[in-house]
Each structure stands twice: as structure tokens, then as C-alpha cells.
Write an enzyme that holds these catalytic residues in place. Structure first.
Site, PDB file in Angstrom:
ATOM      1  N   LYS A   1      -2.226  -1.681  -3.850  1.00 32.97           N
ATOM      2  CA  LYS A   1      -3.068  -0.496  -3.796  1.00 32.97           C
ATOM      3  C   LYS A   1      -2.223   0.763  -3.808  1.00 32.97           C
ATOM      4  CE  LYS A   1      -6.301   1.675  -0.645  1.00 32.97           C
ATOM      5  NZ  LYS A   1      -6.988   1.622   0.611  1.00 32.97           N
TER       6      LYS A   1
ATOM      7  N   LYS B   1       0.857  -1.184   0.000  1.00 36.20           N
ATOM      8  CA  LYS B   1       0.000   0.000   0.000  1.00 36.20           C
ATOM      9  C   LYS B   1       0.892   1.232   0.000  1.00 36.20           C
ATOM     10  CE  LYS B   1      -3.707   2.399   2.346  1.00 36.20           C
ATOM     11  NZ  LYS B   1      -4.642   2.429   3.469  1.00 36.20           N
TER      12      LYS B   1
ATOM     13  N   TYR C   1     -15.127   1.221  -7.058  1.00 41.35           N
ATOM     14  CA  TYR C   1     -16.391   1.898  -6.745  1.00 41.35           C
ATOM     15  C   TYR C   1     -17.410   1.719  -7.866  1.00 41.35           C
ATOM     16  CZ  TYR C   1     -13.538   3.743  -3.020  1.00 41.35           C
ATOM     17  OH  TYR C   1     -12.716   3.827  -1.924  1.00 41.35           O
TER      18      TYR C   1
HETATM   19  C1  PBG Z   1      -7.201   3.508   5.425  1.00 44.15           C
HETATM   20  C2  PBG Z   1      -7.642   3.441   4.014  1.00 44.15           C
HETATM   21  C3  PBG Z   1      -7.511   4.421   3.035  1.00 44.15           C
HETATM   22  C4  PBG Z   1      -8.104   3.905   1.872  1.00 44.15           C
HETATM   23  C5  PBG Z   1      -8.594   2.649   2.186  1.00 44.15           C
HETATM   24  N1  PBG Z   1      -8.281   2.372   3.510  1.00 44.15           N
HETATM   25  C6  PBG Z   1      -6.961   5.788   3.118  1.00 44.15           C
HETATM   26  C7  PBG Z   1      -5.518   6.008   3.323  1.00 44.15           C
HETATM   27  O1  PBG Z   1      -4.732   5.077   3.473  1.00 44.15           O
HETATM   28  O2  PBG Z   1      -5.133   7.185   3.374  1.00 44.15           O
HETATM   29  C8  PBG Z   1      -8.177   4.626   0.556  1.00 44.15           C
HETATM   30  C9  PBG Z   1      -9.188   4.115  -0.414  1.00 44.15           C
HETATM   31  C10 PBG Z   1      -9.419   5.028  -1.550  1.00 44.15           C
HETATM   32  O3  PBG Z   1      -8.754   6.066  -1.720  1.00 44.15           O
HETATM   33  O4  PBG Z   1     -10.332   4.727  -2.347  1.00 44.15           O
HETATM   34  N2  PBG Z   1      -8.251   3.136   6.287  1.00 44.15           N
END
Ligand code: PBG
Length: 314
Positions: free
Chosen positions: A235, A183, A300
Site C-alpha cells: 500500500k 505501507k 473505492y
Molecule cells: C491508517 C490508515 C490510513 C489509510 C488506511 N489506514 C491512513 C494513513 O496511514 O495515513 C489510508 C487509506 C487511503 O488513503 O485510502 N488507519
């Protein structure tokens, strides 16, 4: 001929719908930077879940948005058995049973008043190990609420192992872990901050990965697998297809990719301006992610794309 020889096929079952549910609202609240996506009420969330089932989508990933007054330094609303996320898990399970895989975000950022994914130490830095204790408790309340799969997204070191132990301790061996393995600290999370009413100031660079790195992701992958991840995720998706391809080639567990809020917003904004063909662009982005090795795709557009695919679009 092209259809017959296509190397990549998308089907509704590849798709997972991320959904937001907000505490204390009686009407769904539109998210400005994500046209077409809302913060659901408990009722409209149930309806969205039923529609996803109908469209053939495989799963739903739930994010809870608590009332502002319930946010605190420890994110206690996230571990309250009656907190919005736990309530939503119960609602959706009651609606869909086992027809849809119910997944939950396992992270504190929606529930902390500072907006970080973990708890802070005296110097205001995210405290990795203190956060793990919070995640263990969160996994247990989510499992008690009936979730099928937890999705730890906080990028703390050791989170998968701690969560596995916490689940097994309460007899929830059958709850799976979808690990957010690679991530990245991305600008494309922007619209999500609005979607969850995030309180974050600053950034997540001390725990999310540097977009410049790939080898580091392979190390994260090895650790997550060793700790007991059942599925792994990359991600964002679009800007990281090389990472996705490399992860998919390296493992024998299912690989997911999360097409995040900013990826969604870019296509919607350009389409709104008439600069691109919206539906073609949606399917092209999803096909690219599938081609790169994403077995499951969080998007989405899941329900809409599933309908398009069932209608024969490609
Ligand atoms: C953290 C989390 C995030 C997203 C999913 N889980 C935000 C981040 O890490 O700042 C982002 C998902 C998206 O942007 O669609 N709980």
C-alpha cells in the site's frame, strides 16, 4: 482474440470495498476530495454492504469515524465495545452474515486526538510497545464484534505477533490477519485524512516506510510471516507495483494491494475535467495491480467495477 489470450483477468471476487462509517450522522456525508465516496450512516453502510454482495465483491474493509468529542490521547473509542467501529462490524455482519468477508482497520489514528496511529510517549513520539498493548485490546473487541479479518495498518514493529496472541487467547483462532506489510509514508493518503476527519499534524515517517526503499519491505514481509500473518498487503498500489510484484513472487500467502484515496482522487479529478475516460482508466489501474500480483484489491470503486466486469467490460 485479445480476450481469449489475455494474461490477466479481473473478476468481482478480486475486489474489496473500503468503507467509512461516521458516528452520530443521520445522512451520509460526502467526502470532498473523493467524489462518489461518503462517510456512511449505520443504515447506508448496511445498504452499501448488501450492494457489494449483490455485485459479487469479496470483502469490505471498515473504518470508523467517531464523534470528535470521543477522541483522546489513547484512542479509547477504538477499544470501546460500543465504539462506532465495533457497532458497524455488528451491523454489517447482521446484514451480510458470511456472504461478504468483513474486515476492520486495526489502528488508533481515527480515534486519537493527535491523529497518530499509536499512543505517544512523554516527548510526543509514537511509543511502539505501548501501542502494541492497545492493538491487542482492539483486536479482541473487533473479534468479539464478529469481524472475519483484522487489518493492522499502524506499522508498529511486532504488531502481527501481538495481535495473533491476543486473538488466540480469547479463542478467536479463526479470525485472520491481513497484515499491512509494506505501507509507505505516502502523499496519496491526503484525501483519506478528510475521509476520517483526521486530527493529524505532522507525518508518519517514524513508522511508515520510505518510498525510496524496497529491500526494507522484504524484511517487513519476513517478519510479518514469522509473526503469523495470514495475508499480506502492499500500500499504496499504483506507485508501488514493483514492490507488489516482488512480494507476490516471494510468498505463498495471498497478497493484497490497496488502491488508496489519492489514487482514486486523481482519476476522478482528471475524468471530471474530461481529460481521461473514467471507466477505462479505472479498469486499467485495477488490471495493472492484478497483473503485478495483487490477488485481492482494495478499491473505492469495488462495487462499481464489479458491476462493470459482470457486464463484460475489460
Ligand atoms: C491508517 C490508515 C490510513 C489509510 C488506511 N489506514 C491512513 C494513513 O496511514 O495515513 C489510508 C487509506 C487511503 O488513503 O485510502 N488507519
Amino acid at each position: 482474440m485479445r480476450r481469449m489470450v489475455a494474461e490477466t483477468r479481473l473478476s468481482p471476487a478480486d475486489l474489496i470495498l473500503p468503507a467509512f462509517v461516521r458516528e452520530g450522522v443521520s445522512e451520509p456525508v460526502p467526502i470532498g476530495a473523493m467524489p462518489g465516496v461518503v462517510q456512511h450512516t449505520r443504515d447506508t453502510l448496511r445498504r452499501a454492504a448488501a450492494e457489494a454482495v449483490e455485485a459479487g465483491v469479496s470483502g469490505i474493509m471498515l473504518f470508523g469515524v467517531p464523534e470528535d468529542a470521543k477522541k483522546d490521547g489513547l484512542g479509547t473509542a477504538g477499544t470501546d465495545p460500543d465504539g462506532i467501529l465495533q457497532v458497524a462490524i455488528r451491523d454489517v455482519r447482521a446484514e451480510v452474515g458470511d456472504e461478504l468477508i468483513v474486515m476492520s482497520d486495526l489502528c488508533l489514528d481515527e480515534f486519537t486526538d493527535h491523529g497518530h496511529c499509536g499512543v505517544l510517549d512523554e516527548d510526543g513520539r509514537v511509543d511502539n510497545d505501548a501501542t502494541l498493548e492497545r492493538y491487542a485490546e482492539m483486536a479482541q473487541v473487533q473479534a468479539d464484534a464478529g469481524v472475519h479479518v483484522v487489518g493492522p495498518s499502524g506499522m508498529m514493529d511486532g504488531q502481527v505477533g501481538v495481535i495473533r496472541d491476543a486473538l488466540d487467547t480469547i479463542g478467536k483462532e479463526d479470525v485472520s490477519i491481513l497484515a499491512y506489510t509494506a505501507k509507505y509514508s505516502s502523499a496519496f493518503y491526503g484525501p483519506f485524512r478528510e475521509a476520517v476527519g483526521s486530527s493529524l499534524k505532522g507525518d508518519r515517517k517514524t513508522y511508515q516506510q520510505d518510498p525510496a526503499n524496497l529491500r526494507e519491505s522484504m524484511r517487513e514481509l519476513a517478519l510479518d510471516l514469522e509473526e503469523g500473518a495470514d495475508m499480506v498487503m502492499v500500500k499504496p498500489a499504483g506507485p508501488y507495483l514493483d514492490v507488489l510484484a516482488k512480494v507476490a513472487a516471494a510468498v505463498d500467502v495471498p497478497v493484497a494491494a490497496y488502491q488508496i484515496s489519492g489514487e482514486y482522487a486523481m482519476v476522478e479529478a482528471a475524468a471530471e475535467k474530461g481529460w481521461i475516460d473514467r471507466e477505462k482508466a479505472i479498469l486499467e489501474t485495477l488490471t495493472g495491480i492484478r497483473r503485478a500480483g495483487g490477488r485481492m484489491i482494495l478499491t473505492y470503486w469495488a462495487t462499481e467495477a464489479a458491476r462493470m466486469l459482470s457486464a463484460g467490460a475489460r
